[in-house]
Design a protein around this motif. Structure first.
Motif, mmCIF file in Angstrom:
data_model
loop_
_atom_site.group_PDB
_atom_site.id
_atom_site.type_symbol
_atom_site.label_atom_id
_atom_site.label_comp_id
_atom_site.label_asym_id
_atom_site.label_seq_id
_atom_site.Cartn_x
_atom_site.Cartn_y
_atom_site.Cartn_z
ATOM 1 N N GLU A 236 -3.270 3.381 9.348
ATOM 2 C CA GLU A 236 -2.212 2.682 8.240
ATOM 3 C C GLU A 236 -2.014 3.017 7.583
ATOM 4 O OE1 GLU A 236 -1.566 -2.161 8.244
ATOM 5 O OE2 GLU A 236 -1.233 -1.977 10.534
ATOM 6 N N ASN B 110 8.268 -3.851 7.581
ATOM 7 C CA ASN B 110 6.611 -3.147 7.247
ATOM 8 C C ASN B 110 7.159 -1.886 5.499
ATOM 9 O OD1 ASN B 110 8.344 -0.717 8.531
ATOM 10 N ND2 ASN B 110 6.792 -1.674 9.655
ATOM 11 N N CYS B 111 7.981 -2.004 4.804
ATOM 12 C CA CYS B 111 8.947 -1.317 3.885
ATOM 13 C C CYS B 111 8.986 -2.071 2.445
ATOM 14 C CB CYS B 111 9.308 -1.081 4.263
ATOM 15 S SG CYS B 111 10.145 0.235 4.756
ATOM 16 N N ARG B 112 9.326 -1.824 1.503
ATOM 17 C CA ARG B 112 9.223 -2.708 0.588
ATOM 18 C C ARG B 112 10.641 -1.943 -0.639
ATOM 19 N NH1 ARG B 112 3.310 -3.984 -1.531
ATOM 20 N NH2 ARG B 112 3.455 -6.136 -1.187
ATOM 21 N N TYR C 191 -5.847 2.703 5.862
ATOM 22 C CA TYR C 191 -6.256 1.597 5.582
ATOM 23 C C TYR C 191 -6.456 1.445 7.279
ATOM 24 C CZ TYR C 191 -4.017 -0.445 1.688
ATOM 25 O OH TYR C 191 -4.053 -0.613 0.710
ATOM 26 N N ALA D 112 3.437 -2.753 -6.686
ATOM 27 C CA ALA D 112 3.657 -3.438 -6.096
ATOM 28 C C ALA D 112 2.432 -4.085 -5.192
ATOM 29 C CB ALA D 112 4.752 -3.760 -5.082
ATOM 30 N N GLY D 113 2.396 -5.221 -4.786
ATOM 31 C CA GLY D 113 1.329 -5.515 -3.641
ATOM 32 C C GLY D 113 0.600 -5.483 -4.535
ATOM 33 N N SER D 114 -0.429 -5.201 -3.030
ATOM 34 C CA SER D 114 -2.046 -5.286 -3.038
ATOM 35 C C SER D 114 -2.381 -4.033 -4.285
ATOM 36 C CB SER D 114 -2.419 -4.438 -1.888
ATOM 37 O OG SER D 114 -1.954 -3.702 -2.029
ATOM 38 N N VAL E 101 0.274 4.066 3.925
ATOM 39 C CA VAL E 101 0.972 3.600 2.511
ATOM 40 C C VAL E 101 1.479 4.591 1.987
ATOM 41 C CG1 VAL E 101 1.185 1.384 1.229
ATOM 42 C CG2 VAL E 101 0.184 1.051 3.379
ATOM 43 N N ARG F 43 6.882 -13.555 3.124
ATOM 44 C CA ARG F 43 6.061 -14.055 2.278
ATOM 45 C C ARG F 43 5.283 -14.002 0.930
ATOM 46 N NH1 ARG F 43 5.723 -7.847 2.480
ATOM 47 N NH2 ARG F 43 4.208 -6.742 4.292
ATOM 48 N N ARG G 205 3.100 4.746 -1.107
ATOM 49 C CA ARG G 205 3.503 4.071 -2.948
ATOM 50 C C ARG G 205 4.779 4.618 -3.819
ATOM 51 N NH1 ARG G 205 1.025 -0.615 -2.602
ATOM 52 N NH2 ARG G 205 -0.605 -1.403 -1.470
ATOM 53 N N ASP H 86 7.834 0.997 -1.495
ATOM 54 C CA ASP H 86 6.894 1.461 -0.944
ATOM 55 C C ASP H 86 6.755 0.925 1.130
ATOM 56 O OD1 ASP H 86 5.802 -1.167 -0.212
ATOM 57 O OD2 ASP H 86 4.581 -1.514 -1.891
ATOM 58 N N PHE H 87 6.045 2.156 1.531
ATOM 59 C CA PHE H 87 6.243 1.211 3.328
ATOM 60 C C PHE H 87 5.019 2.119 3.979
ATOM 61 C CE2 PHE H 87 6.908 5.400 4.753
ATOM 62 C CZ PHE H 87 7.155 6.810 2.517
ATOM 63 N N LYS H 88 5.153 1.162 4.640
ATOM 64 C CA LYS H 88 3.622 1.487 5.638
ATOM 65 C C LYS H 88 3.925 2.931 7.460
ATOM 66 C CE LYS H 88 2.138 -1.217 9.179
ATOM 67 N NZ LYS H 88 2.311 -1.455 10.403
ATOM 68 N N ASP I 259 -7.481 -5.270 7.987
ATOM 69 C CA ASP I 259 -7.171 -3.340 7.736
ATOM 70 C C ASP I 259 -7.753 -3.750 6.398
ATOM 71 O OD1 ASP I 259 -5.845 -4.393 9.748
ATOM 72 O OD2 ASP I 259 -3.989 -4.226 8.745
HETATM 73 P P1 TMP Z 1 0.777 -3.846 -0.098
HETATM 74 O O1 TMP Z 1 1.380 -3.569 -0.901
HETATM 75 O O2 TMP Z 1 0.522 -5.404 1.207
HETATM 76 O O3 TMP Z 1 -0.577 -3.306 0.431
HETATM 77 O O4 TMP Z 1 1.618 -3.661 1.403
HETATM 78 C C1 TMP Z 1 2.289 -2.112 0.995
HETATM 79 C C2 TMP Z 1 3.424 -2.446 2.164
HETATM 80 O O5 TMP Z 1 2.953 -1.792 3.550
HETATM 81 C C3 TMP Z 1 3.907 -3.387 1.498
HETATM 82 O O6 TMP Z 1 5.293 -2.675 1.777
HETATM 83 C C4 TMP Z 1 4.274 -3.882 3.337
HETATM 84 C C5 TMP Z 1 3.865 -2.771 4.488
HETATM 85 N N1 TMP Z 1 2.730 -3.675 5.275
HETATM 86 C C6 TMP Z 1 2.506 -3.576 5.994
HETATM 87 O O7 TMP Z 1 3.311 -3.162 7.413
HETATM 88 N N2 TMP Z 1 1.693 -4.252 7.175
HETATM 89 C C7 TMP Z 1 0.741 -4.742 6.695
HETATM 90 O O8 TMP Z 1 -0.107 -5.338 7.047
HETATM 91 C C8 TMP Z 1 0.538 -4.747 4.844
HETATM 92 C C9 TMP Z 1 -1.068 -5.424 4.228
HETATM 93 C C10 TMP Z 1 1.056 -4.065 4.465
#
Ligand code: TMP
Length: 254
Positions: free
Chosen positions: A90, A201-203, A121, A98-100, A92, A219, A94, A175-177, A129
Motif C-alpha cells: 500500500e 482511501n483519501c483524506r 505498507y 494527519a492520521g497515523s 501512502v 473512523r 502525504r 493524504d491517500f493510499k 499492514d
Molecule cells: P493513515 O494515516 O491511517 O496511515 O492513512 C493514510 C491514508 O491511507 C489515509 O488517506 C487513509 C488511507 N488508508 C487506506 O486506504 N487503507 C488503510 O488500511 C489505511 C491504514 C489507510
C-alpha cells in the motif's frame, strides 16, 4: 451477483470474473471497516458513490498518461477492470500531517509538510499492514528497485495532479493510499494503478473550514458520513445537484 464466479472478496469490494479473459468486474459494497477490521459498519450509498468517484479520477489520470486498470463503468455499483497481479504494497502519499503520521510522531494534525512523503505498507491484514522500507520490499521480492522507481514516479505525479484537481473544487488532498498491479503483455510487464481512489482511501478536507469529507467521519464517529461522500461527488460534478437520490440507488442495473 451470484451468477458469476467470485475471484476475491475484500472489505469494501468484490471481484468477479469478467466477460473477457484478462478482465474482472469490480463490485463496490456499502460495507466500511476501520482499524484493520476492528470497526465495521455500513455507509448507505457508499458503493455507488465510490464507483463513480473512482471512475472519474481514474479516467482523469489516464488522460495525463497514468496507466490504470480501469476499463469502463458497467452500472451503479460495478466497473470493468483489467485483471492485474496486485503488488502487496500500500503506497501512502502525504501532504499534510494527519492520521497515523500524527500519532506516530506525536504531532498535531493539520500542519503542511515541507515536501510530500511517500510511505510503503505491506498489505497483510493478519499483521495489520506493517510499514516497510524499500529494503524489505526488494529483499522479500515483493517488487524490484525498478518497480519502486516507477511506483514512486507515478505516485508523485498522481499526487500533483489530484492535489490540483481537488484544490479546484475547494478541497485539500491531505493524504491517500494507492495500489499497483502487474499486467503482462506479450513478453513484457507493465505496472498499472489498480484498486480505487475514493473518500475511503483519501483524506479530503474542505479548503476553508477543514471539515472532513472522507472515511475519517466513519473512523472517528463524526456523523454525516454519506453526506460527506456525496459532497465530494457533487463538487466533482458527478452527482447532479438537487438529485441526491441519484447516488442512493442500491439496485444493480444489468
Ligand atoms: P493513515 O494515516 O491511517 O496511515 O492513512 C493514510 C491514508 O491511507 C489515509 O488517506 C487513509 C488511507 N488508508 C487506506 O486506504 N487503507 C488503510 O488500511 C489505511 C491504514 C489507510
Amino acid at each position: 451477483m451470484s451468477r458469476r464466479k467470485q475471484i476475491y472478496e475484500g472489505k469494501a469490494k468484490v471481484m468477479f470474473e469478467g466477460p473477457e479473459p484478462g478482465t474482472l468486474v469490480q463490485y463496490f459494497k456499502d460495507d466500511a471497516t476501520a482499524f484493520n477490521n476492528q470497526k465495521k459498519g455500513t455507509i448507505t450509498g457508499k458503493g455507488v458513490l465510490n464507483n463513480r468517484i473512482s471512475e472519474y479520477l481514474m479516467m482523469r489520470l489516464a488522460e495525463i498518461g497514468i496507466p490504470t486498470h480501469f476499463i469502463r463503468r458497467l452500472n451503479m455499483r460495478e466497473q470493468l477492470v483489467r485483471q492485474v497481479e496486485i503488488i502487496p504494497i500500500e503506497v501512502v502519499v502525504r501532504n499534510i500531517i494527519a492520521g497515523s503520521l500524527a500519532k506516530r510522531f506525536g504531532m498535531e494534525e493539520g500542519g503542511a509538510l515541507p515536501r510530500s512523503i511517500v510511505e510503503y505498507y505491506y498489505k497483510k491484514d493478519e499483521l495489520g499492514d506493517p510499514m516497510v522500507s524499500e529494503e524489505h520490499i526488494t529483499c522479500f521480492g515483493w517488487a524490484t528497485t525498478q518497480d519502486l522507481d516507477d511506483i514512486m514516479q507515478m505516485s508523485l505525479r498522481i499526487n500533483d495532479f489530484l492535489t490540483g484537481l481537488f484544490l479546484g473544487i475547494g478541497i485539500k488532498l491531505v493524504d491517500f493510499k494507492l495500489e499497483f498491479g502487474r499486467v503482462y503483455e506479450n513478453d513484457s510487464m507493465r505496472l498499472v494503478l489498480a484498486d480505487e481512489i475514493s473518500p475511503d482511501n483519501c483524506r479530503l478536507w474542505d479548503l476553508k473550514t477543514n471539515e472532513k469529507l472522507d472515511k475519517d467521519r466513519f473512523r472517528r464517529d463524526l456523523g454525516r458520513v454519506e453526506e460527506a461522500y456525496q459532497e465530494v461527488a457533487r463538487r466533482l460534478g458527478i452527482l447532479p445537484e438537487g438529485a441526491p437520490g441519484d447516488a442512493k440507488g442500491t439496485e444493480t442495473v444489468q
